[in-house]
Design a protein around this motif. Sequence first.
Motif, short mmCIF file in Angstrom:
data_model
loop_
_atom_site.label_atom_id
_atom_site.label_comp_id
_atom_site.label_asym_id
_atom_site.label_seq_id
_atom_site.Cartn_x
_atom_site.Cartn_y
_atom_site.Cartn_z
N VAL A 1 -0.31 39.36 -29.61
CA VAL A 1 0.35 37.99 -30.13
C VAL A 1 0.15 38.09 -31.77
CG1 VAL A 1 0.58 35.55 -30.08
CG2 VAL A 1 -0.40 37.05 -28.16
N VAL A 2 1.63 37.95 -32.28
CA VAL A 2 1.71 38.14 -33.65
C VAL A 2 1.53 36.70 -33.99
CG1 VAL A 2 2.66 38.82 -35.82
CG2 VAL A 2 2.83 40.43 -33.65
N ASP A 3 0.22 36.29 -34.46
CA ASP A 3 0.29 34.58 -34.67
C ASP A 3 0.63 34.40 -36.00
OD1 ASP A 3 -0.46 33.29 -32.24
OD2 ASP A 3 -2.20 34.09 -32.28
N GLU A 4 0.94 35.07 -37.02
CA GLU A 4 1.27 34.83 -38.36
C GLU A 4 1.84 35.95 -38.87
OE1 GLU A 4 -0.60 33.09 -42.47
OE2 GLU A 4 -1.79 33.30 -40.69
N PHE A 5 3.31 35.89 -39.37
CA PHE A 5 3.91 37.06 -40.13
C PHE A 5 4.39 36.38 -41.34
CE2 PHE A 5 6.98 35.77 -36.78
CZ PHE A 5 7.82 35.27 -37.69
N ALA B 1 9.57 44.78 -28.67
CA ALA B 1 8.24 45.97 -28.59
C ALA B 1 7.31 45.71 -27.55
CB ALA B 1 7.79 46.03 -29.93
N GLY B 2 7.32 44.48 -26.89
CA GLY B 2 6.52 44.24 -25.66
C GLY B 2 5.45 43.10 -26.31
N GLY B 3 5.54 42.34 -27.58
CA GLY B 3 4.53 41.61 -27.92
C GLY B 3 5.03 40.08 -27.98
N TYR B 4 4.57 39.36 -28.63
CA TYR B 4 4.73 37.80 -28.60
C TYR B 4 4.69 37.37 -30.13
CZ TYR B 4 4.41 38.24 -23.70
OH TYR B 4 4.50 38.56 -22.31
N ALA B 5 5.58 36.39 -30.24
CA ALA B 5 5.49 35.99 -31.99
C ALA B 5 5.12 34.40 -32.09
CB ALA B 5 6.36 36.44 -32.69
N THR B 6 4.70 34.23 -33.16
CA THR B 6 4.38 32.77 -33.33
C THR B 6 5.01 32.16 -34.65
OG1 THR B 6 2.26 33.00 -32.47
CG2 THR B 6 2.53 31.06 -33.83
N HIS B 7 5.67 31.09 -34.44
CA HIS B 7 6.58 30.18 -35.77
C HIS B 7 5.75 29.52 -36.60
CE1 HIS B 7 8.68 26.53 -36.64
NE2 HIS B 7 9.82 27.54 -37.26
N GLY B 8 6.13 29.35 -37.68
CA GLY B 8 5.80 28.47 -38.72
C GLY B 8 6.77 27.90 -39.67
N GLU B 9 6.57 26.77 -39.91
CA GLU B 9 7.72 26.18 -41.12
C GLU B 9 6.95 25.42 -42.19
OE1 GLU B 9 11.38 24.46 -39.09
OE2 GLU B 9 10.66 22.61 -40.20
N THR B 10 7.58 25.63 -43.58
CA THR B 10 6.96 25.47 -44.61
C THR B 10 7.99 24.92 -45.92
OG1 THR B 10 7.11 27.92 -45.22
CG2 THR B 10 4.66 26.91 -44.47
N PHE B 11 8.66 24.03 -45.10
CA PHE B 11 9.56 23.36 -46.33
C PHE B 11 9.02 22.42 -47.07
CE2 PHE B 11 12.53 25.11 -43.11
CZ PHE B 11 13.43 25.86 -43.90
N TRP B 12 9.21 22.47 -48.55
CA TRP B 12 8.63 21.35 -49.23
C TRP B 12 9.28 20.00 -48.90
CZ3 TRP B 12 5.40 19.81 -52.62
CH2 TRP B 12 5.55 18.83 -53.76
N ASN B 13 8.48 18.90 -49.32
CA ASN B 13 8.83 17.57 -49.50
C ASN B 13 7.89 16.97 -50.42
OD1 ASN B 13 7.01 15.89 -47.91
ND2 ASN B 13 7.83 16.95 -46.17
N PRO B 14 8.36 15.80 -50.98
CA PRO B 14 7.70 15.21 -52.11
C PRO B 14 6.21 14.74 -51.58
CG PRO B 14 9.91 14.69 -52.50
CD PRO B 14 9.84 15.18 -50.91
N GLU B 15 6.18 14.29 -50.32
CA GLU B 15 4.97 13.76 -49.63
C GLU B 15 4.15 14.93 -49.17
OE1 GLU B 15 8.10 12.87 -48.43
OE2 GLU B 15 8.29 11.10 -49.90
#
Length: 578
Positions: A416-420, A448-462
Amino acid sequence: MVMFHKRSLTSAVLENPEAWQVLASAAPELENSPTLQQWSAFPVEWVLGLALGEHDSRIPTIMDRLAKIEDTTPTEPDEAAPGCRPDYEGDDVAAGSAILHLPSGAELHRMAEVVLEGPSHGNPFTDVELHSDFTQGHTTITVGGFYDGEGRYVIRFLAPTTGDWTFSTRSNARSLDGVVGSFSVAASERPGPVRVSDKFHFAHANGQPFRPVGTTAYAWTHQGDELADETLRSLAAAPFNKVRMGIFPKDFIYNSNEPLNFAWSRREEGTFDFTRFDPSYWQDLERRIQQLEGLGIQADLILFHPYDRWGFATRSAAIDERYLRYLTRRLSAFPNVWWSLANEYDLLHSKTDADWDRIAAIIAEEDHVGHLLSIHNWTYLWDYSSPWATHCSLQYGELLGKKVGQWRHRWGKPVVVDEFGYEGDLDQGWGNLTAEAVTQQFWETTLAGGYATHGETFWNPEEIIFWAKGGSLRGEAPARIRFLSEICEASPTGRIEPLPGPFDALVGGVADQYEVHYFGQHRPLFRDLVIPEGRSSRIDVIDTWAMSITAVPGEHTGKVRVDLPARPWMAIRLTTID
């Protein structure tokens, strides 16, 4: 005595005159290097690679010399773990006299609670030890109990089978000792905890395949109800069925607000009392884990991390052990829990590899369910041949199509590629990947036979950024990840295995039945394929970005030229006709 090693903090080396002299004499240019100051909170070997070049021949020599020098950085002395008190209740208290509340409506793969109303004097968190033996036929499962405040003691049990179960308690507190009872566990449609299945994959306890499609929201449960509820609404509409999340709050860029409550109680002067937990914190966390279960989402719980201004991750071994036993007893009966010993374990310089083995052993001892267990790196990959590691949880950002196969071969466990990196627009390289790049990483990892993990990093003023605090998803990748999941679920097994293919494309699917050829950033105008003799196939052209599937008319045999639109992110699918 602790000697310097590759994961020692650069700051510790800079502050030690003897160690600094090793650096200055071996590489004089380091004396004015801003890299050492900028990255002083990171492992010294890695920082030397940044400052001198990863393959500089002087680095091994420097590390050998540092290994002969004691790291004199002050550390907190270990404390003796307070043991339970044999005299906590006197002989005037009748054995087994606590008021018992039996589980109601117990079902297979649903948490059952045995609750005892008992004593509250002294410090029950440390003074009282409680266990229960749950028995059915020749099977006995021992489960530890915990104190939940206000004289309430709880033993949580996740029954592995239906039918009648009996239990008997053991405790140093006389009123809690020798309480007996029974309850019946009914059948249910719940799938149960996730296990490793078929070596490289996962399935629920009932055999239902589970294909982890993860996302990241490290500190979403520390933000208060309004934002946490918004996060749950976002997840309900998203394609994700696993969330990486921390037990401890996080102190990092765009994530510096103070949490509302903590795992431990605070004294009047504001310091933490590491002998007393705060039940209200744990009750709120449990409410969120249950809400995730209702959405079909696994809670991948991170037990330690380095982004910690409160010092939770750098306490003594005794404090760690008390925390781990309490945590596991409270949470292991939730069917949708995974354990991640650490996020970026190699930045936690106060813990050695032996410490992580010890921590894993405590979790395994207390977890009567046997949930999935792993650890996550920053620079130095963990050796996942560790017997306690059920799967690989990796941070790695390049060439995943090739690396996943190497890791599968090396460790023989699910990868599991938990962070790329993360889809977003922050000023950090890890936080401004395009949606196209994220989608490509998912496709390459999957084929390739693995599993991936998403993440989201969009800026906002808060500074409400999903990867840290949750909130609302804004990116374009989640829709493409859902589309990929549909492609995987359409395979005969619902899974994807790596398949032999040409040098310039990744191929995955189910041998002789279902093949997906992925071309990534390349843009061929056509592709010549050869369908083996005696087999005929349907062929589809897949646009992984536009999320479209276009059938190539007819049933195909032998050599076939498949026309393509000469743009990136295309794939071809071949489905064998029975």
